[in-house]
Design a protein around this motif. Structure first.
Motif, mmCIF file in Angstrom:
data_model
loop_
_atom_site.group_PDB
_atom_site.id
_atom_site.type_symbol
_atom_site.label_atom_id
_atom_site.label_comp_id
_atom_site.label_asym_id
_atom_site.label_seq_id
_atom_site.Cartn_x
_atom_site.Cartn_y
_atom_site.Cartn_z
ATOM 1 N N ALA A 410 0.830 -1.209 0.000
ATOM 2 C CA ALA A 410 0.000 0.000 0.000
ATOM 3 C C ALA A 410 0.863 1.257 0.000
ATOM 4 C CB ALA A 410 -0.930 0.007 1.214
ATOM 5 N N LEU A 411 1.983 1.222 0.704
ATOM 6 C CA LEU A 411 2.874 2.378 0.776
ATOM 7 C C LEU A 411 3.466 2.715 -0.594
ATOM 8 C CD1 LEU A 411 4.201 4.434 2.687
ATOM 9 C CD2 LEU A 411 6.068 2.776 2.999
ATOM 10 N N ILE A 412 3.952 1.687 -1.288
ATOM 11 C CA ILE A 412 4.548 1.914 -2.613
ATOM 12 C C ILE A 412 3.484 2.380 -3.605
ATOM 13 C CG2 ILE A 412 5.700 0.807 -4.568
ATOM 14 C CD1 ILE A 412 7.070 -1.050 -2.570
ATOM 15 N N ALA A 413 2.340 1.703 -3.615
ATOM 16 C CA ALA A 413 1.276 2.058 -4.550
ATOM 17 C C ALA A 413 0.780 3.481 -4.307
ATOM 18 C CB ALA A 413 0.121 1.073 -4.441
ATOM 19 N N GLY A 415 2.602 5.944 -3.083
ATOM 20 C CA GLY A 415 3.635 6.856 -3.581
ATOM 21 C C GLY A 415 3.528 7.075 -5.075
ATOM 22 N N VAL A 416 3.306 6.007 -5.818
ATOM 23 C CA VAL A 416 3.142 6.118 -7.274
ATOM 24 C C VAL A 416 1.895 6.938 -7.593
ATOM 25 C CG1 VAL A 416 2.779 4.842 -9.415
ATOM 26 C CG2 VAL A 416 4.348 3.945 -7.677
ATOM 27 N N MET A 417 0.818 6.679 -6.862
ATOM 28 C CA MET A 417 -0.424 7.425 -7.065
ATOM 29 C C MET A 417 -0.225 8.921 -6.815
ATOM 30 S SD MET A 417 -3.825 7.489 -4.698
ATOM 31 C CE MET A 417 -2.975 8.708 -3.671
ATOM 32 N N ILE A 441 -8.938 12.670 -9.120
ATOM 33 C CA ILE A 441 -9.455 11.528 -8.359
ATOM 34 C C ILE A 441 -9.457 10.265 -9.215
ATOM 35 C CG2 ILE A 441 -11.515 10.578 -7.249
ATOM 36 C CD1 ILE A 441 -12.184 13.426 -6.330
ATOM 37 N N LEU A 442 -9.948 10.370 -10.430
ATOM 38 C CA LEU A 442 -10.007 9.195 -11.309
ATOM 39 C C LEU A 442 -8.609 8.676 -11.640
ATOM 40 C CD1 LEU A 442 -12.866 10.220 -13.780
ATOM 41 C CD2 LEU A 442 -12.987 8.632 -11.838
ATOM 42 N N THR A 443 -7.705 9.598 -11.912
ATOM 43 C CA THR A 443 -6.330 9.193 -12.217
ATOM 44 C C THR A 443 -5.692 8.502 -11.006
ATOM 45 O OG1 THR A 443 -6.036 11.021 -13.770
ATOM 46 C CG2 THR A 443 -4.042 9.997 -12.907
ATOM 47 N N GLY A 444 -5.887 9.086 -9.837
ATOM 48 C CA GLY A 444 -5.325 8.493 -8.620
ATOM 49 C C GLY A 444 -5.866 7.107 -8.352
ATOM 50 N N ALA A 445 -7.174 6.940 -8.500
ATOM 51 C CA ALA A 445 -7.789 5.629 -8.255
ATOM 52 C C ALA A 445 -7.268 4.587 -9.234
ATOM 53 C CB ALA A 445 -9.308 5.744 -8.354
ATOM 54 N N LEU A 446 -7.161 4.962 -10.506
ATOM 55 C CA LEU A 446 -6.686 4.027 -11.523
ATOM 56 C C LEU A 446 -5.228 3.642 -11.291
ATOM 57 C CD1 LEU A 446 -7.123 2.487 -14.167
ATOM 58 C CD2 LEU A 446 -6.472 4.579 -15.401
ATOM 59 N N VAL A 447 -4.378 4.629 -11.063
ATOM 60 C CA VAL A 447 -2.951 4.360 -10.862
ATOM 61 C C VAL A 447 -2.731 3.523 -9.604
ATOM 62 C CG1 VAL A 447 -0.716 5.426 -10.352
ATOM 63 C CG2 VAL A 447 -2.193 6.398 -12.123
ATOM 64 N N TYR A 448 -3.429 3.869 -8.532
ATOM 65 C CA TYR A 448 -3.278 3.110 -7.289
ATOM 66 C C TYR A 448 -3.732 1.668 -7.471
ATOM 67 C CZ TYR A 448 -3.799 1.534 -2.474
ATOM 68 O OH TYR A 448 -3.713 0.811 -1.311
ATOM 69 N N GLY A 449 -4.902 1.485 -8.080
ATOM 70 C CA GLY A 449 -5.419 0.133 -8.270
ATOM 71 C C GLY A 449 -4.505 -0.734 -9.110
ATOM 72 N N VAL A 450 -4.005 -0.197 -10.209
ATOM 73 C CA VAL A 450 -3.122 -0.958 -11.095
ATOM 74 C C VAL A 450 -1.806 -1.283 -10.394
ATOM 75 C CG1 VAL A 450 -1.761 -0.856 -13.215
ATOM 76 C CG2 VAL A 450 -4.137 -0.063 -13.214
ATOM 77 N N THR A 451 -1.243 -0.306 -9.700
ATOM 78 C CA THR A 451 0.031 -0.528 -9.019
ATOM 79 C C THR A 451 -0.101 -1.556 -7.908
ATOM 80 O OG1 THR A 451 0.624 1.789 -9.452
ATOM 81 C CG2 THR A 451 1.949 0.600 -7.846
ATOM 82 N N LEU A 452 -1.166 -1.446 -7.123
ATOM 83 C CA LEU A 452 -1.366 -2.402 -6.030
ATOM 84 C C LEU A 452 -1.597 -3.809 -6.579
ATOM 85 C CD1 LEU A 452 -1.550 -2.560 -2.938
ATOM 86 C CD2 LEU A 452 -4.036 -2.346 -3.164
ATOM 87 N N TRP A 453 -2.306 -3.907 -7.687
ATOM 88 C CA TRP A 453 -2.538 -5.211 -8.327
ATOM 89 C C TRP A 453 -1.209 -5.845 -8.738
ATOM 90 C CZ3 TRP A 453 -6.840 -8.222 -9.185
ATOM 91 C CH2 TRP A 453 -6.703 -9.266 -10.100
#
Length: 473
Positions: A410-413, A415-417, A441-453
């Protein structure tokens, strides 16, 4: 799993309604009115910390003779409700003098019966937690916040100012009490047993003291502002703290409703308790980390749209306290572990430590304004979070690497977000405020979700499968 699902349904529903109602109320009740009500609610929160003498939580922790125990707890809670209502009425003039706000006296007199009403609901709520009947808590929780919002907005539109907030607070509590009583009326009754009462009060009074000191340590910044600055400054600070509380700490509070009874059940199994704690921490920070950083990034655009430019002074408060909430979320469930294992003395020492650190510094910097107060709160949370995690990991005999493993994805994802969101705000500086906010908001949610995945696909699949389950009800 079912308990968590229903808890989150109630949580998000309450937060969503509160968020919408606040957007309306800030246009009718200004910073001074919000600050005055915040001062009144500080007093209510302190009394409420000992409203049931801690017997509700003690009942959850105490595993023997549950039916008789809850009935004894109800009698004690009712008695405390009467006592605290009386004390609130008698102390109102002195509280008003302390905060240099004469209007507080009438507000507190009006709000004092709230303790009597809540005494009819507190133990019932804990009983439903203890028996893992979380679905039955949804209607009382949601109905109370809906009534509170409706009454507050209605009287605000009619021009009642700060009193509209007081009317809403009282009506919401009455609604919750009636709803909880209807859910449990055929199952619970009043009873007294000296042995059970002694055991409940032995644990509960200690827990009440801890809860009181804990609330004081979390709100001492507001006390200092209310005492030494004017009501409008407290209004800006309280509204600024509201979004981090709703979006970040609300997740922790909601999760705690499930974690505490769960940890209590496995308190005698150290390995299972340790695994349960680390797993709970992992899933909590998967939510709180990105939300906290996201709130800090979009704070300025959010305030402009949701609250209007009148509340611009709240923007830096939101940003600082969002970071503070992120740190608090890491250590939050540690308190549930200590309570579940009966380590109340250790928990109380950690809470007192927060007060010892924060109070002198707050008094030193109060003259610098509310931004300085927020920074002091952030610094205090950094120190206390670090100490708390060391203590709890030792209690659980867990290695620091286990903690790092739990929070690292979660910490890394996050940071990327954060990099992506900051990029959007810079590139989109000339965009319409609403468009920029939604795009961020949409960009953050997408980037976080993809990175965490990519980092932790197993945990993501677990969450998706849990959400998609059809047997949660």
């Amino acid at each position: 799993m079912k308990g968590a699902a229903w808890t989150y349904v109630a949580f998000f529903s309450r937060r969503f309604v509160t968020f919408l109602s606040t957007m309306v109320l800030v246009r009718f009740v200004g910073p001074e009115g919000f600050g005055l009500m915040a001062a009144a609610l500080l007093v209510i929160r302190y009394f409420d910390a000992v409203n049931d003498a801690g017997v509700g939580a003690a009942m959850v922790q105490y595993q023997s003779d549950p039916e008789k125990t809850v009935n004894v707890a109800m009698l004690i809670s009712l008695g405390m409700g009467i006592v605290l209502t009386t004390l609130s009425v008698l102390s109102a003039p002195y509280v008003a003098n302390f905060f240099h706000q004469p209007e507080l006296k009438a507000l507190l007199w009006f709000l004092s019966p709230i303790f009597l009403f809540s005494s009819f609901a507190q133990v019932q709520g804990y009983w439903l937690k203890k028996t893992f009947r979380f679905a039955e808590r949804v209607v009382p929780e949601i109905s109370s916040v809906l009534v509170k919002a409706f009454v507050s907005i209605l009287f605000a539109i009619l021009g009642f100012g700060v009193w509209s907030l007081a009317f809403g607070q009282m009506s919401g509590q009455i609604t919750a009490s009636i709803a909880y009583w209807r859910v449990t009326r055929n199952q619970l009754s009043l009873a007294f047993d000296r042995k059970i009462a002694y055991r409940l009060l032995s644990f509960g009074t200690k827990l009440s003291v801890i809860t009181f000191v804990g609330i004081l340590s979390q709100t001492v910044d507001q006390v200092v502002i209310a005492r030494y600055l004017d009501a409008s400054q407290l209004g800006y600070f309280v509204l600024g703290s509201m979004l981090p509380e709703l979006a970040v700490m609300g997740v922790c509070v909601s999760a705690s409703q499930v974690f505490f009874p769960t940890f209590s059940r496995v308190q005698a199994k150290p390995r299972l308790l340790r695994a349960s704690y680390l797993l709970s921490l992992k899933y909590v920070v998967m939510i709180t980390f990105p939300v906290a950083i996201g709130v800090a990034i979009v704070a300025e655009d959010f305030v402009t749209i949701a609250y209007s430019e009148l509340w611009a002074a709240s923007v830096p408060i939101i940003q600082i306290l969002a970071l503070s909430a992120l740190l608090k979320s890491v250590a939050f469930s540690a308190g549930d572990v200590l309570k579940a294992t009966g380590k109340t003395g250790l928990l109380s020492r950690l809470i007192v430590l927060r007060l010892v650190i924060s109070v002198p510094v707050l008094l030193l910097f109060v003259g610098k304004g509310i931004v300085a107060i927020a920074l002091v709160t952030l610094g205090t949370n950094i120190v206390v979070m670090a100490i708390t995690m060391v203590v709890v990991m030792r209690q659980l005999s867990a290695r620091p690497s286990a903690l790092l493993f739990a929070i690292l994805p979660a910490l890394i994802a996050t940071g990327v977000m954060a990099l992506a969101c900051v990029g959007i705000t810079l590139v989109g500086a000339d965009l319409n405020v609403f468009t920029r906010l939604i795009l961020t908001i949409l960009t953050g949610a997408l980037v976080y979700g993809v990175t965490l995945w990519m980092l932790d696909r197993t945990s993501c699949e677990t969450v998706i499968n849990f959400v998609a389950r059809k047997d949660l009800v």
